[in-house]
Design a protein around this motif. Sequence first.
Motif, short mmCIF file in Angstrom:
data_model
loop_
_atom_site.label_atom_id
_atom_site.label_comp_id
_atom_site.label_asym_id
_atom_site.label_seq_id
_atom_site.Cartn_x
_atom_site.Cartn_y
_atom_site.Cartn_z
N UNK A 111 0.83 -1.21 0.00
CA UNK A 111 0.00 0.00 0.00
C UNK A 111 0.86 1.25 0.00
N UNK A 112 1.98 1.19 0.68
CA UNK A 112 2.90 2.32 0.65
C UNK A 112 3.35 2.58 -0.78
N UNK A 113 3.55 1.50 -1.53
CA UNK A 113 3.91 1.64 -2.93
C UNK A 113 2.81 2.31 -3.73
N UNK A 114 1.55 1.92 -3.45
CA UNK A 114 0.43 2.56 -4.14
C UNK A 114 0.38 4.05 -3.83
N UNK A 115 0.67 4.38 -2.59
CA UNK A 115 0.68 5.79 -2.21
C UNK A 115 1.74 6.54 -3.02
N UNK A 116 2.93 5.98 -3.10
CA UNK A 116 4.01 6.63 -3.84
C UNK A 116 3.63 6.83 -5.31
N UNK A 117 2.89 5.85 -5.83
CA UNK A 117 2.50 5.93 -7.24
C UNK A 117 1.57 7.11 -7.51
N UNK B 171 4.74 4.64 14.08
CA UNK B 171 3.58 3.95 13.50
C UNK B 171 4.00 3.16 12.25
N UNK B 172 3.21 2.19 11.89
CA UNK B 172 3.49 1.34 10.71
C UNK B 172 4.94 0.85 10.72
N UNK B 173 5.21 0.02 11.68
CA UNK B 173 6.57 -0.51 11.83
C UNK B 173 7.07 -1.21 10.59
N UNK B 174 6.16 -1.81 9.84
CA UNK B 174 6.58 -2.52 8.63
C UNK B 174 7.18 -1.55 7.60
N UNK B 175 6.49 -0.43 7.42
CA UNK B 175 7.00 0.57 6.48
C UNK B 175 8.32 1.15 6.98
N UNK B 176 8.38 1.35 8.28
CA UNK B 176 9.61 1.89 8.86
C UNK B 176 10.79 0.93 8.61
N UNK B 177 10.50 -0.37 8.76
CA UNK B 177 11.55 -1.34 8.49
C UNK B 177 11.93 -1.33 7.01
N UNK B 178 10.96 -1.14 6.16
CA UNK B 178 11.24 -1.02 4.73
C UNK B 178 12.20 0.15 4.49
N UNK B 179 11.99 1.23 5.24
CA UNK B 179 12.88 2.38 5.13
C UNK B 179 14.30 2.03 5.57
N UNK B 180 14.40 1.25 6.65
CA UNK B 180 15.73 0.84 7.10
C UNK B 180 16.42 -0.02 6.04
N UNK B 181 15.62 -0.86 5.39
CA UNK B 181 16.18 -1.69 4.32
C UNK B 181 16.73 -0.80 3.21
N UNK B 182 15.95 0.19 2.80
CA UNK B 182 16.39 1.08 1.72
C UNK B 182 17.67 1.81 2.11
N UNK B 183 17.78 2.15 3.40
CA UNK B 183 18.96 2.89 3.85
C UNK B 183 20.24 2.06 3.72
N UNK B 184 20.07 0.75 3.65
CA UNK B 184 21.25 -0.11 3.53
C UNK B 184 21.93 0.06 2.18
N UNK B 185 21.15 0.38 1.17
CA UNK B 185 21.70 0.44 -0.19
C UNK B 185 22.45 1.75 -0.39
N UNK C 164 5.72 7.25 5.76
CA UNK C 164 6.56 7.47 4.59
C UNK C 164 7.36 8.76 4.74
N UNK C 165 6.77 9.74 5.41
CA UNK C 165 7.49 10.98 5.66
C UNK C 165 8.61 10.74 6.67
N UNK C 166 8.33 9.85 7.63
CA UNK C 166 9.33 9.54 8.65
C UNK C 166 10.59 8.93 8.03
N UNK C 167 10.42 8.09 7.03
CA UNK C 167 11.58 7.45 6.42
C UNK C 167 12.12 8.27 5.26
#
Lengths: 268, 268
Positions: free
Chosen positions: A7-13, B1-15, A45-48
């Motif tokens: 869903x986060x991806x859909x938001x970005x789209x 909030x939305x820990x899953x998305x936050x973790x996705x952000x951490x993953x992206x930060x690895x690259x 999404x803003x947080x990350x």
Amino acid sequence: MLGTVQKAGEVLDLFTREKPEWGVSEVAKALGIPKSSAHALLSTLALIGLLKRGPDGRYRLGWRILTLSQVLLSSNSWRQEARKAMEEVVARFGETAHLAVLECGRVVYVEKLEGTQAVRVANTGVGVELPAHCSAVGKVLLAYLPWKEVVRIMAERGMPALTANTITTLDELQTELQGVREKGYAYDIEETVPELCCVAAPIRDHTGEVIAAMSLSVPFYRFQQMKSEYRNAILKATQQVSERLGYMGEIPWLKGETQSKVKGHGKG
Amino acid sequence: MLGTVQKAGEVLDLFTREKPEWGVSEVAKALGIPKSSAHALLSTLALIGLLKRGPDGRYRLGWRILTLSQVLLSSNSWRQEARKAMEEVVARFGETAHLAVLECGRVVYVEKLEGTQAVRVANTGVGVELPAHCSAVGKVLLAYLPWKEVVRIMAERGMPALTANTITTLDELQTELQGVREKGYAYDIEETVPELCCVAAPIRDHTGEVIAAMSLSVPFYRFQQMKSEYRNAILKATQQVSERLGYMGEIPWLKGETQSKVKGHGKG
DNA sequence: CATATGATTCCATTATTCTGAACAGCCTTA
DNA sequence: TAAGGCTGTTCAGAATAATGGAATCATATG
């Protein structure tokens, strides 16, 4: 899997050139989810750093995306190889060259070198998306996909007519792609933009897989005279790049008359 | 909030540029999560196009990021305004100009115009991150943040010494930022890169908030003679941009001798 | 051919996200 | 000036989706 991330991806789209700013309620309406869910997605999404929250609570894409884009571009060895080849072609003809990949069924330009206007090289066309069923690069990239995959993509994205010459049926597309596979290159005669023609050919990695397509874009009136020169130049350039990437297999798209002109770069 | 998305952000930060490719096990180890969780994150991020799965199961950043980057850059009105002003400055002095913002406590370059080398304009420096405690743009951006926020950022990121001149203590930084606020500009005398000096000044939006910083980078030996000319040019340029963005407030950083040189662009 | 490494799948447990309603701020309107 | 409608934001219970350990598959290595 991971529906939240999806869903986060859909938001970005949702964030496009036409509508680069979204509020919570708008996103909720557009995605058919409650406001609170949209709020959670946007704020996280803003947080990350993928989004940025304005002081009014509306959201835009965040600058972290630029950083990721930088990492992406600098870590792709083949893009830099391709760029060198593009520079030669552009220098020789003074026409614009493109490099494109297929992403989620759409063509994404990853490099653009303009011929006459040397200043605003990048960041104008780079990142722009196009439907895959038109344009020379799109047809090249589709040609080396399983036909079932092509059908799926067309069903998902549709086949809008950008000009009078655009291919709009699956039958036409299948014939066209078959031709591309046999010849090893694709023309685009005013299928995407009126007055504009392109030649494109595939770039392969060391496994032989087509990973990108390179094209030369030329105004219609100039294209007709030099057609074969442009085609040979693109074929030679893409072959060079493929070889630099370790592609040692056969060069199935160099046959007949073309082959003699590019002799010396053949199989290894 | 939305820990899953936050973790996705951490993953992206690895690259990063240093390590642009990650496997499932590596990510799991780096983030301290089970392999299956890492797999779910990576495969879903690949599904939405932020990552790309290689044939060997290893992951890289996906091309969708380029598209997002394109949307981001084309939708920022102030960046395009700033670019015009930068072009003037670059044309006048032949030196390199930068435009930067603060993102998650780091300086991100969002535009770069090189002076002498006119060809490889963008995509080289754009998107590159730097620590905020050094460099002229970094100090300008920090100067207009609440001090508590600055302390938090420094605690999180640290204050590594990039050169012998780098500010490495909070006391020094506080004094420096106070000076920036009073003068309205910041110098960087070999604090980030040896032999390199910069002047930077803030760009404000219509609410008066500092949204970016523009700088001119000049080799040390040339900088000393023209110091004040560079400074005045950057001040004039940032003021122009701020006014174009609707900033009608006072120009607190134009005082004394400087003011006479930029008369005519004052408050509205 | 056997082994080791890493990617992928599976499933029950558990914690997470989802949802709808209530709250608070802002601008417009009467 | 105060009411009304529009935002973004917060909260707590209900329900789904993510988690994590072990088993499986695929791939490179000796």
